[in-house]
Design a protein around this motif. Structure first.
Motif, PDB file in Angstrom:
ATOM      1  N   ALA A  72       0.832  -1.193   0.000  1.00 35.85           N
ATOM      2  CA  ALA A  72       0.000   0.000   0.000  1.00 35.85           C
ATOM      3  C   ALA A  72       0.872   1.251   0.000  1.00 35.85           C
ATOM      4  O   ALA A  72       1.995   1.235   0.491  1.00 35.85           O
ATOM      5  CB  ALA A  72      -0.895   0.000   1.223  1.00 35.85           C
ATOM      6  N   GLY A  73       0.324   2.311  -0.542  1.00 33.87           N
ATOM      7  CA  GLY A  73       1.027   3.582  -0.530  1.00 33.87           C
ATOM      8  C   GLY A  73       0.053   4.734  -0.591  1.00 33.87           C
ATOM      9  O   GLY A  73      -1.043   4.610  -1.140  1.00 33.87           O
ATOM     10  N   VAL A  74       0.424   5.839  -0.001  1.00 32.70           N
ATOM     11  CA  VAL A  74      -0.387   7.053  -0.034  1.00 32.70           C
ATOM     12  C   VAL A  74       0.179   7.979  -1.096  1.00 32.70           C
ATOM     13  O   VAL A  74       1.388   8.201  -1.162  1.00 32.70           O
ATOM     14  CB  VAL A  74      -0.388   7.752   1.347  1.00 32.70           C
ATOM     15  N   LEU A  75      -0.698   8.506  -1.918  1.00 35.37           N
ATOM     16  CA  LEU A  75      -0.300   9.391  -3.006  1.00 35.37           C
ATOM     17  C   LEU A  75      -0.895  10.768  -2.758  1.00 35.37           C
ATOM     18  O   LEU A  75      -2.094  10.911  -2.556  1.00 35.37           O
ATOM     19  CB  LEU A  75      -0.761   8.823  -4.345  1.00 35.37           C
ATOM     20  N   GLU A  76      -0.064  11.780  -2.763  1.00 31.32           N
ATOM     21  CA  GLU A  76      -0.476  13.133  -2.373  1.00 31.32           C
ATOM     22  C   GLU A  76      -1.083  13.951  -3.501  1.00 31.32           C
ATOM     23  O   GLU A  76      -1.761  14.933  -3.246  1.00 31.32           O
ATOM     24  CB  GLU A  76       0.729  13.890  -1.802  1.00 31.32           C
ATOM     25  N   SER A  77      -0.852  13.579  -4.758  1.00 37.29           N
ATOM     26  CA  SER A  77      -1.339  14.403  -5.867  1.00 37.29           C
ATOM     27  C   SER A  77      -2.124  13.567  -6.866  1.00 37.29           C
ATOM     28  O   SER A  77      -1.978  12.346  -6.935  1.00 37.29           O
ATOM     29  CB  SER A  77      -0.165  15.069  -6.597  1.00 37.29           C
ATOM     30  N   ARG A  78      -2.945  14.228  -7.651  1.00 35.15           N
ATOM     31  CA  ARG A  78      -3.712  13.542  -8.700  1.00 35.15           C
ATOM     32  C   ARG A  78      -2.765  12.943  -9.746  1.00 35.15           C
ATOM     33  O   ARG A  78      -3.025  11.878 -10.274  1.00 35.15           O
ATOM     34  CB  ARG A  78      -4.660  14.525  -9.381  1.00 35.15           C
ATOM     35  N   GLU A  79      -1.677  13.634 -10.032  1.00 34.45           N
ATOM     36  CA  GLU A  79      -0.717  13.119 -11.007  1.00 34.45           C
ATOM     37  C   GLU A  79      -0.105  11.806 -10.518  1.00 34.45           C
ATOM     38  O   GLU A  79       0.074  10.866 -11.293  1.00 34.45           O
ATOM     39  CB  GLU A  79       0.371  14.155 -11.282  1.00 34.45           C
ATOM     40  N   ALA A  80       0.232  11.747  -9.236  1.00 31.95           N
ATOM     41  CA  ALA A  80       0.783  10.515  -8.681  1.00 31.95           C
ATOM     42  C   ALA A  80      -0.267   9.402  -8.684  1.00 31.95           C
ATOM     43  O   ALA A  80       0.062   8.239  -8.939  1.00 31.95           O
ATOM     44  CB  ALA A  80       1.296  10.763  -7.263  1.00 31.95           C
ATOM     45  N   MET A  81      -1.528   9.750  -8.427  1.00 32.19           N
ATOM     46  CA  MET A  81      -2.603   8.755  -8.479  1.00 32.19           C
ATOM     47  C   MET A  81      -2.744   8.200  -9.893  1.00 32.19           C
ATOM     48  O   MET A  81      -2.853   6.994 -10.093  1.00 32.19           O
ATOM     49  CB  MET A  81      -3.922   9.370  -8.022  1.00 32.19           C
ATOM     50  N   ALA A  82      -2.752   9.101 -10.885  1.00 38.91           N
ATOM     51  CA  ALA A  82      -2.875   8.668 -12.276  1.00 38.91           C
ATOM     52  C   ALA A  82      -1.699   7.786 -12.671  1.00 38.91           C
ATOM     53  O   ALA A  82      -1.881   6.747 -13.314  1.00 38.91           O
ATOM     54  CB  ALA A  82      -2.970   9.881 -13.193  1.00 38.91           C
ATOM     55  N   SER A  83      -0.518   8.162 -12.268  1.00 40.15           N
ATOM     56  CA  SER A  83       0.676   7.358 -12.576  1.00 40.15           C
ATOM     57  C   SER A  83       0.582   5.984 -11.928  1.00 40.15           C
ATOM     58  O   SER A  83       0.933   4.970 -12.552  1.00 40.15           O
ATOM     59  CB  SER A  83       1.918   8.100 -12.087  1.00 40.15           C
ATOM     60  N   GLY A  84       0.113   5.929 -10.691  1.00 43.78           N
ATOM     61  CA  GLY A  84      -0.043   4.644 -10.015  1.00 43.78           C
ATOM     62  C   GLY A  84      -1.054   3.755 -10.722  1.00 43.78           C
ATOM     63  O   GLY A  84      -0.836   2.546 -10.869  1.00 43.78           O
ATOM     64  N   LEU A  85      -2.147   4.333 -11.182  1.00 46.32           N
ATOM     65  CA  LEU A  85      -3.134   3.553 -11.923  1.00 46.32           C
ATOM     66  C   LEU A  85      -2.557   3.034 -13.236  1.00 46.32           C
ATOM     67  O   LEU A  85      -2.788   1.883 -13.615  1.00 46.32           O
ATOM     68  CB  LEU A  85      -4.375   4.399 -12.206  1.00 46.32           C
ATOM     69  N   GLU A  86      -1.781   3.871 -13.918  1.00 38.81           N
ATOM     70  CA  GLU A  86      -1.203   3.478 -15.212  1.00 38.81           C
ATOM     71  C   GLU A  86      -0.278   2.273 -15.062  1.00 38.81           C
ATOM     72  O   GLU A  86      -0.146   1.468 -15.996  1.00 38.81           O
ATOM     73  CB  GLU A  86      -0.453   4.644 -15.831  1.00 38.81           C
ATOM     74  N   GLN A  87       0.347   2.128 -13.909  1.00 37.26           N
ATOM     75  CA  GLN A  87       1.234   0.980 -13.685  1.00 37.26           C
ATOM     76  C   GLN A  87       0.472  -0.336 -13.670  1.00 37.26           C
ATOM     77  O   GLN A  87       1.065  -1.395 -13.879  1.00 37.26           O
ATOM     78  CB  GLN A  87       1.998   1.171 -12.388  1.00 37.26           C
TER      79      GLN A  87
END
Length: 62
Positions: free
Chosen positions: A44-59
């Motif tokens: 698990a990880g916490v993502l602080e920005s929408r860009e980081a969330m989008a990048s995590g989903l893309e993975q």
């Protein structure tokens, strides 16, 4: 169907559509911030920005 059930159904339908179309930015826009991503490889990880969330989903995309 009561109001909250209709709202939840609409939200989940929108979210499912973003995931099935691999639109990570649109999916991330539906999340609260900070967001949390869980996966079976890194935990698990916490993502602080929408860009980081989008990048995590893309993975997770094929």
């Amino acid at each position: 169907m009561n109001d909250i059930a209709a709202e939840l159904d609409a939200y989940l339908t929108r979210y499912a559509n973003t995931l099935s179309s691999y639109d990570s930015q649109a999916a991330a826009d539906l999340w609260g911030s900070p967001g949390m991503i869980l996966n079976d490889q890194q935990g698990a990880g916490v993502l602080e920005s929408r860009e980081a969330m989008a990048s995590g989903l893309e993975q997770s995309y094929p």
